[in-house]
Design an enzyme around this catalytic site. Structure first.
Site: not given
Length: 330
Positions: A270, A168
């Site tokens: 991230h 994803w």
């Protein structure tokens, strides 16, 4: 290793009051992605069958529910959205009030605002795996002490087998999904990243601003992989992320909390950008590492996170916790 906090539900909300967002189901077999944030023509939750409340929080105003949706396991998260300053006049003038108690100068009312100001942010994970269900279930946590050697011998072998698919994430980077949600992108494959809102933020006010910077490099799993070689990447994210948020949302760097999680909820590097003062899930000292500190640590010691002992919480049912117990490290 994933976020365990979430948000809540109000009284008396019917199907028409639901604001629906279908969350990417990060299953191991996931091989594609779709766009999110589109309005739902029908109430897809009308057939949801509740089986258990996994957790809830009166403070966060959210609830996590396990059940079945179209004969598939699903998790539904209901979260009351924050009150926006620009809606106050309409709340005061257009709501119904029911007096509950009056004593001297104090009065308590039950207020029913206009329907469109009484939304519930709704996240659906379907099909939900056991990992998703465990992620959202309320459980006791334990603080783990992980040396550099522990990471190589215990943690790394475990996450290579057990972590969620990051397909994803690749879909976002390749613009196959959520392309319309990207706030900023630096396309450079070495120091570049995309910046987009986290699903915890409904983007209707900046008080709970929450954005995620996802790096284009695909070989950096977490804080443990970072060395001085990655300083240009981290500095680029830090600088351009702050500049973008100032330009788009009028929030200066002095009002931002910029940090990494360890352990992260998914193993593709991230970085979190949240408004200072908003107590976002996982922003506590036992899990969050300020990006400014990470940069300074790597400037002082290029291998800092390869050798440093790190501490992080794990829930009672986390398989990694079992591995630390088996190794006699807990």
């Amino acid at each position: 290793m994933a976020d365990t906090t979430t948000k809540r539900e109000p009284d008396g909300v019917g199907p028409d009051d639901l604001t629906l967002k279908v969350k990417r189901a990060k299953t191991d077999s996931e091989n594609g992605g779709g766009e999110v944030g589109e309005e739902s023509e029908t109430n897809v939750l009308s057939g949801f069958q509740t089986s258990a409340v996994l957790s809830d929080s009166a403070r966060e105003k959210n609830i996590f529910i396990r059940g079945k949706l179209a004969d598939q396991d699903a998790v539904v998260i209901l979260e009351k959205t924050p009150i926006r300053e620009d809606s106050l006049a309409e709340i005061f003038s257009g709501s119904r009030l029911k007096l509950e108690m009056k004593n001297d100068i104090y009065s308590t009312y039950r207020l029913q605002p206009p329907t469109h100001l009484n939304e519930v942010k709704t996240t659906v994970v379907c099909p939900a795996t056991e990992k998703h269900i465990k992620k959202y279930q309320r459980q006791e946590s334990f603080l783990v002490e992980e040396t550099g050697e522990d990471y190589q011998a215990i943690t790394l072998p475990y996450i290579q087998k057990q972590s969620f698919s990051v397909q994803w994430v690749h879909n976002i980077l390749e613009k196959k999904a959520e392309a319309d949600r990207i706030v900023f992108e630096d396309p450079d494959q070495k120091v570049g990243f995309v910046l987009l809102p986290d699903f915890k933020w409904d983007q209707k006010q900046v008080d709970d601003l929450y954005l995620i910077a996802i790096v284009h490099q695909r070989n950096i799993k977490s804080l443990r992989d970072l060395t001085s070689e990655h300083l240009p990447l981290l500095q680029n994210i830090f600088q351009k992320g702050k500049e973008t948020i100032l330009q788009r949302f009028n929030l200066p760097a002095s009002k931002l909390r910029v940090y990494l999680h360890y352990q992260p909820s998914y193993y593709h590097l991230h970085i979190h950008f949240t408004k200072l003062g908003y107590e976002a899930p996982g922003c506590g000292v036992e899990r969050a590492h300020l990006l400014a500190d990470v940069i300074q640590n790597l400037q002082a010691d290029p291998q800092y996170y390869k050798t440093r002992t790190l501490y992080f919480p794990l829930r009672a049912d986390d398989g990694l916790l079992s591995k630390f117990k088996e190794a006699g490290r807990l």
